[in-house]
Write a protein that holds these residues in place. Structure first.
Motif, mmCIF file in Angstrom:
data_model
loop_
_atom_site.group_PDB
_atom_site.id
_atom_site.type_symbol
_atom_site.label_atom_id
_atom_site.label_comp_id
_atom_site.label_asym_id
_atom_site.label_seq_id
_atom_site.Cartn_x
_atom_site.Cartn_y
_atom_site.Cartn_z
ATOM 1 N N GLY A 8 -1.624 -33.789 -28.408
ATOM 2 C CA GLY A 8 -0.620 -33.888 -29.458
ATOM 3 C C GLY A 8 -0.089 -32.563 -29.959
ATOM 4 N N ASP A 9 0.711 -32.670 -30.995
ATOM 5 C CA ASP A 9 1.399 -31.525 -31.588
ATOM 6 C C ASP A 9 0.444 -30.819 -32.544
ATOM 7 O OD1 ASP A 9 3.229 -29.724 -32.569
ATOM 8 O OD2 ASP A 9 4.348 -31.193 -33.756
ATOM 9 N N ILE A 10 -0.519 -30.091 -31.970
ATOM 10 C CA ILE A 10 -1.568 -29.469 -32.773
ATOM 11 C C ILE A 10 -1.761 -28.024 -32.347
ATOM 12 C CG2 ILE A 10 -2.754 -31.657 -33.170
ATOM 13 C CD1 ILE A 10 -4.823 -30.800 -31.063
ATOM 14 N N ARG A 11 -2.463 -27.291 -33.175
ATOM 15 C CA ARG A 11 -2.754 -25.882 -32.951
ATOM 16 C C ARG A 11 -4.263 -25.664 -32.984
ATOM 17 N NH1 ARG A 11 -1.286 -20.538 -31.475
ATOM 18 N NH2 ARG A 11 -2.730 -19.154 -32.553
ATOM 19 N N ILE A 12 -4.781 -25.013 -31.940
ATOM 20 C CA ILE A 12 -6.172 -24.577 -31.925
ATOM 21 C C ILE A 12 -6.170 -23.080 -32.199
ATOM 22 C CG2 ILE A 12 -8.333 -24.518 -30.645
ATOM 23 C CD1 ILE A 12 -7.179 -27.345 -31.105
ATOM 24 N N GLY A 13 -6.742 -22.669 -33.330
ATOM 25 C CA GLY A 13 -6.653 -21.280 -33.760
ATOM 26 C C GLY A 13 -7.443 -20.323 -32.882
ATOM 27 N N ASP A 14 -7.127 -19.051 -32.996
ATOM 28 C CA ASP A 14 -7.777 -18.013 -32.209
ATOM 29 C C ASP A 14 -9.300 -18.080 -32.357
ATOM 30 O OD1 ASP A 14 -5.225 -17.164 -31.619
ATOM 31 O OD2 ASP A 14 -5.303 -15.377 -32.905
ATOM 32 N N PHE A 15 -9.972 -17.935 -31.222
ATOM 33 C CA PHE A 15 -11.436 -17.840 -31.146
ATOM 34 C C PHE A 15 -12.159 -19.086 -31.659
ATOM 35 C CE2 PHE A 15 -9.750 -13.519 -31.486
ATOM 36 C CZ PHE A 15 -10.161 -13.026 -30.250
ATOM 37 N N VAL A 59 -9.865 -33.927 -29.741
ATOM 38 C CA VAL A 59 -9.175 -33.203 -30.805
ATOM 39 C C VAL A 59 -7.727 -33.682 -30.870
ATOM 40 C CG1 VAL A 59 -8.556 -30.945 -31.729
ATOM 41 C CG2 VAL A 59 -10.632 -31.193 -30.355
ATOM 42 N N THR A 60 -7.334 -34.214 -32.018
ATOM 43 C CA THR A 60 -5.951 -34.660 -32.222
ATOM 44 C C THR A 60 -5.361 -34.080 -33.500
ATOM 45 O OG1 THR A 60 -6.739 -36.685 -33.288
ATOM 46 C CG2 THR A 60 -6.284 -36.795 -30.917
ATOM 47 N N SER A 61 -6.035 -33.095 -34.089
ATOM 48 C CA SER A 61 -5.518 -32.423 -35.284
ATOM 49 C C SER A 61 -5.876 -30.944 -35.181
ATOM 50 C CB SER A 61 -6.118 -33.035 -36.558
ATOM 51 O OG SER A 61 -7.530 -32.964 -36.527
ATOM 52 N N ASP A 62 -5.257 -30.133 -36.023
ATOM 53 C CA ASP A 62 -5.437 -28.682 -35.942
ATOM 54 C C ASP A 62 -6.897 -28.290 -36.107
ATOM 55 O OD1 ASP A 62 -2.709 -28.519 -35.721
ATOM 56 O OD2 ASP A 62 -2.368 -27.724 -37.738
ATOM 57 N N VAL A 63 -7.263 -27.213 -35.409
ATOM 58 C CA VAL A 63 -8.577 -26.593 -35.582
ATOM 59 C C VAL A 63 -8.333 -25.162 -36.049
ATOM 60 C CG1 VAL A 63 -10.705 -25.848 -34.464
ATOM 61 C CG2 VAL A 63 -9.634 -28.020 -33.806
ATOM 62 N N PRO A 64 -8.790 -24.786 -37.244
ATOM 63 C CA PRO A 64 -8.536 -23.430 -37.738
ATOM 64 C C PRO A 64 -9.207 -22.364 -36.883
ATOM 65 C CG PRO A 64 -9.181 -24.908 -39.534
ATOM 66 C CD PRO A 64 -9.448 -25.634 -38.250
ATOM 67 N N ALA A 65 -8.684 -21.162 -36.960
ATOM 68 C CA ALA A 65 -9.231 -20.037 -36.212
ATOM 69 C C ALA A 65 -10.713 -19.852 -36.522
ATOM 70 C CB ALA A 65 -8.455 -18.769 -36.549
ATOM 71 N N GLY A 66 -11.488 -19.618 -35.467
ATOM 72 C CA GLY A 66 -12.905 -19.312 -35.634
ATOM 73 C C GLY A 66 -13.813 -20.491 -35.849
ATOM 74 N N CYS A 67 -13.270 -21.705 -36.027
ATOM 75 C CA CYS A 67 -14.093 -22.897 -36.262
ATOM 76 C C CYS A 67 -14.594 -23.478 -34.943
ATOM 77 C CB CYS A 67 -13.302 -23.960 -37.005
ATOM 78 S SG CYS A 67 -12.923 -23.559 -38.725
ATOM 79 N N GLY A 102 1.390 -40.113 -27.417
ATOM 80 C CA GLY A 102 2.519 -41.013 -27.256
ATOM 81 C C GLY A 102 3.569 -40.908 -28.336
ATOM 82 N N GLU A 103 3.333 -40.046 -29.358
ATOM 83 C CA GLU A 103 4.276 -39.988 -30.476
ATOM 84 C C GLU A 103 5.584 -39.331 -30.055
ATOM 85 O OE1 GLU A 103 2.318 -35.941 -30.627
ATOM 86 O OE2 GLU A 103 1.675 -37.989 -30.202
ATOM 87 N N LEU A 104 6.644 -39.621 -30.800
ATOM 88 C CA LEU A 104 7.953 -39.019 -30.555
ATOM 89 C C LEU A 104 8.372 -38.218 -31.789
ATOM 90 C CD1 LEU A 104 9.801 -41.981 -28.797
ATOM 91 C CD2 LEU A 104 8.876 -39.913 -27.727
#
Length: 255
Positions: free
Chosen positions: A212-219, A228-236, A189-191
């Motif tokens: 949300g405005d997040i990134r799920i890293g490769d693999f 999930v509402t925050s970034d997940v680093p690659a490979g995690c 719901g954020e702007l």
């Protein structure tokens, strides 16, 4: 589509036709279905367009309309067929329950839903937005997979089981991603409202929610029912609610 991609698509179509002919020879009852859905067509694009029409349309007129839109998309944008070919091969490579190409093409609704989305995305980009949203509506209604036409999805993507999948507008999903049933990916719901970006080779377990405005890293891997509402680093690997990260790659050592 490059010459290599055309050759790969033609090779895939020969494999599918070969499987269909063998199945038809072995089962006279099933042969009638195979004759109309596979063997009557000259190429993969024609067969796929009709398959989309059959699955989404509730009447002869609706089936013809969905088929016509799909044929137009495949004719105008041959890369859609290359992506559809890679999607189909990815199922045979990643699903331990199947090794052939014909069964997932005919019977896996996630495959049909993904190709229907590819047509809807083409329509959206061509400013035929009512038609694009019609594809989304019917895919949601008939196949229980709702993907907004304004999403972006790479190739070699596998929607496994494919019931209750919701992917919102402007979500970005990379190549070789696997998504299981009852997964929701979209904005919060954020702007300003922004959508998740899913990297290459990510595995998303059943019932997961990514917002949300997040990134799920490769693999990376997202466990079943994880929020999930925050970034997940690659490979995690991300699990639980609240989410916690496990099995992350060791950071590179500094000399």
């Amino acid at each position: 589509m490059t010459e290599a991609a055309i050759a790969a698509s033609d090779g895939l179509w020969r494999e599918i036709r070969g499987e269909a002919q063998r199945a038809a020879d072995a089962d006279p009852v099933f042969s009638k279905t195979l004759a109309s859905t596979i063997l009557a067509h000259d190429d993969f694009a024609a067969a796929l367009a009709e398959l989309i029409g059959r699955r989404l349309g509730n009447s002869a007129a609706e089936r013809a309309r969905f088929t016509a839109f799909s044929r137009e998309a495949f004719r105008d944008e041959p890369d859609l067929i290359e992506a559809a070919s890679r999607d189909l091969r990815s199922i045979a490579l990643r699903d331990p329950a199947i090794a052939a190409l014909l069964p997932p093409m005919l019977h896996y609704k996630g495959y049909v839903a993904l190709q229907a989305w590819r047509v809807s995305n083409w329509l959206w980009c061509c400013d035929q937005r009512d038609a694009a949203l019609l594809f989304q509506h019917e895919s949601s209604n008939v196949l229980q997979v709702s993907i907004h036409p304004a999403a972006y999805i790479g190739s070699a993507v596998y929607l496994d089981h494919a019931t209750g999948i919701v992917i919102g507008a402007n979500v970005v999903i990379g190549d070789e991603v696997t998504i299981l049933q009852n997964v929701s990916i979209g904005r919060r719901g954020e702007l300003p409202a922004r959508s998740p970006r899913i990297g290459r080779g990510v595995y998303i377990g059943g019932g997961a929610t990514i917002l949300g405005d997040i990134r799920i890293g490769d693999f990376a891997k997202i466990g079943a029912d994880t929020v999930v509402t925050s970034d997940v680093p690659a490979g995690c690997t991300a699990v639980g609610n609240p989410v916690r990260l496990t099995n992350c790659p060791e950071p590179a050592s500094v000399a």
